[in-house]
Design an enzyme around this catalytic site. Structure first.
Site, PDB file in Angstrom:
ATOM      1  CG  ASP A   1       0.181 -22.974  69.484  1.00  0.00           C
ATOM      2  OD1 ASP A   1       1.373 -22.673  69.732  1.00  0.00           O
ATOM      3  OD2 ASP A   1      -0.789 -22.309  69.903  1.00  0.00           O
TER       4      ASP A   1
ATOM      5  CG  ASP B   1       2.945 -16.269  66.755  1.00  0.00           C
ATOM      6  OD1 ASP B   1       3.504 -15.614  65.857  1.00  0.00           O
ATOM      7  OD2 ASP B   1       3.578 -16.898  67.619  1.00  0.00           O
TER       8      ASP B   1
ATOM      9  CB  CYS C   1       3.653 -46.022  69.521  1.00  0.00           C
ATOM     10  SG  CYS C   1       3.953 -44.529  68.553  1.00  0.00           S
TER      11      CYS C   1
ATOM     12  CG  HIS D   1       7.151 -41.368  70.516  1.00  0.00           C
ATOM     13  ND1 HIS D   1       6.372 -42.498  70.394  1.00  0.00           N
ATOM     14  CD2 HIS D   1       6.863 -40.845  71.746  1.00  0.00           C
ATOM     15  CE1 HIS D   1       5.646 -42.653  71.495  1.00  0.00           C
ATOM     16  NE2 HIS D   1       5.933 -41.677  72.332  1.00  0.00           N
TER      17      HIS D   1
ATOM     18  CB  CYS E   1       7.285 -47.031  68.702  1.00  0.00           C
ATOM     19  SG  CYS E   1       7.200 -45.782  70.022  1.00  0.00           S
TER      20      CYS E   1
ATOM     21  CB  CYS F   1       5.772 -43.129  65.630  1.00  0.00           C
ATOM     22  SG  CYS F   1       6.962 -43.453  66.957  1.00  0.00           S
TER      23      CYS F   1
END
Length: 376
Positions: free
Chosen positions: A267, A93, A305, A336, A310, A307
């Site tokens: 974002d 940015d 999930c 997660h 999880c 990930c």
């Protein structure tokens, strides 16, 4: 992998779009969510772990990096990619939003902004030219034009004068950016919630010419309904053959609503910040893992999930380490949350070319409306 910056649309479903941004450092699949690496790190995550969530691109922060450790130092050390060990694309940015948020610590004039560091009170100066120089030193792949963003609500006269100043700064940013093959410069549309001012801004940006266009000045206090109202027209005011980036958004339903209205990139610090404060985002909505109901729960946050959080840890464990303020709590919940956000993006990227975006969106909202699984 391309040696230049290019954008191609693969499919549309209504205003929703899916495509690819090609950069010398890799392909960004759109719609894309960019995890925020404010100070050269996505907090609580190793770069390889961020890539494993499915992220193609990270966001770095010009304001924070110029103050600490300094853009010149990062350049001497090989640039931001090498410095933070992230080989993929980086968008930086311009610093304008952070300077705006400093309030009394800043002084605005037609040439730029003088401000004092929130870290040590030291005096600094940002102009369009300096912002371009800092982002060049960082080595970012996608550079944002320097703009001035008023907080909402604001009166029309304030919004109009701010937008026109930003358009002057956009032209100066374009001039200072120069010709940098393989790197892109995005202009930022301003104009608050005023459709005609947004149109004026878009026309000015088109005349200057950019590699991509951001919808700026939203997610600054106006609320979701007003933001969506603006997104019903703002993306269509920008070139259809260039990426459209909605800055600083947002919650999962904000992201889905933005893509439904023609946005390609977003974002937000929310998935990482939430992870550090015991908040998990799931397909059934938000979960506060610190609540007592989770203390004896052997189930994962989300049984569907994949990930590491999880797959390997129970709600009871996450509750314990979060209440005990162990570092692993923020690390696991952040992983997660970022995984879930990228799962949303992948779902939309699959639904759009299949002509199923509306059905996918309806199912997304249906699951969230059901709420979290019942306590044991």
């Amino acid at each position: 992998m391309s040696d230049r910056f290019a954008f191609s649309l693969d499919a549309t479903d209504g205003p929703a779009r899916t495509g690819r941004i090609e950069t010398p450092r890799g392909t960004i699949r759109t719609p894309a969510f960019m995890p925020v690496g404010t100070a050269g790190t996505v907090k609580g995550m190793l770069p390889g772990s961020v890539a494993e969530t499915g992220a193609d691109v990270l966001l770095g922060n010009t304001y924070h990096l110029m103050l600490r450790p300094g853009a010149e130092r990062i350049a001497r050390l090989g640039g931001l990619h090498k410095f933070m060990n992230w080989p993929g694309p980086i968008l930086t940015d311009s610093g304008g939003f952070q300077v705006m948020s400093l309030g009394a610590l800043r002084k605005l004039d037609p040439d730029g902004v003088t401000f004092r560091s929130h870290i040590d009170g030291s005096r600094h100066r940002l102009t369009p030219e300096r912002s371009m120089e800092i982002q060049r030193l960082l080595g970012s792949d996608i550079v944002m034009a320097f703009d001035e963003c008023p907080a909402l609500p604001a009166d029309r006269a304030r919004i109009a004068s701010s937008m026109r100043l930003s358009m002057e700064w956009a032209a100066r940013s374009r001039e200072a950016f120069g010709d940098r093959p393989g790197h892109a410069l995005f202009g930022i549309q301003q104009g608050g919630l005023e459709e005609d001012l947004r149109a004026e801004s878009a026309e000015a940006l088109r005349a200057i010419g950019f590699d991509g266009y951001a919808v700026g000045g939203l997610a600054v206090g106006e609320g979701q309904a007003a933001m969506f109202g603006c997104l019903d027209y703002a993306p269509e005011q920008l070139p259809a053959d260039k990426p459209r980036y909605l800055m600083g958004v947002g919650k999962p339903d904000d992201i889905v609503g933005a893509v439904a209205r023609g946005i390609d990139m977003m974002d937000c610090v929310l998935p990482t910040r939430s992870g550090r404060t015991g908040q998990a985002w799931t397909r059934r909505g938000q979960v506060n893992i610190r609540n007592a109901r989770h203390a004896d729960d052997p189930r994962p946050l989300d049984e569907h999930c994949t990930c590491p959080c999880c797959r390997g840890y129970s709600r009871a464990y996450l509750h314990h380490v979060s209440r005990a303020k162990e570092m692993i709590a923020g690390m696991l919940l952040t992983w997660h949350n970022l995984h879930y956000y990228q799962e949303i993006m992948a779902g939309m990227r699959a639904a759009i070319p299949a002509g199923r975006f509306a059905a996918w969106e309806a199912e997304f909202h249906r699951l969230r409306a059901e709420g979290d699984i019942a306590p044991l």
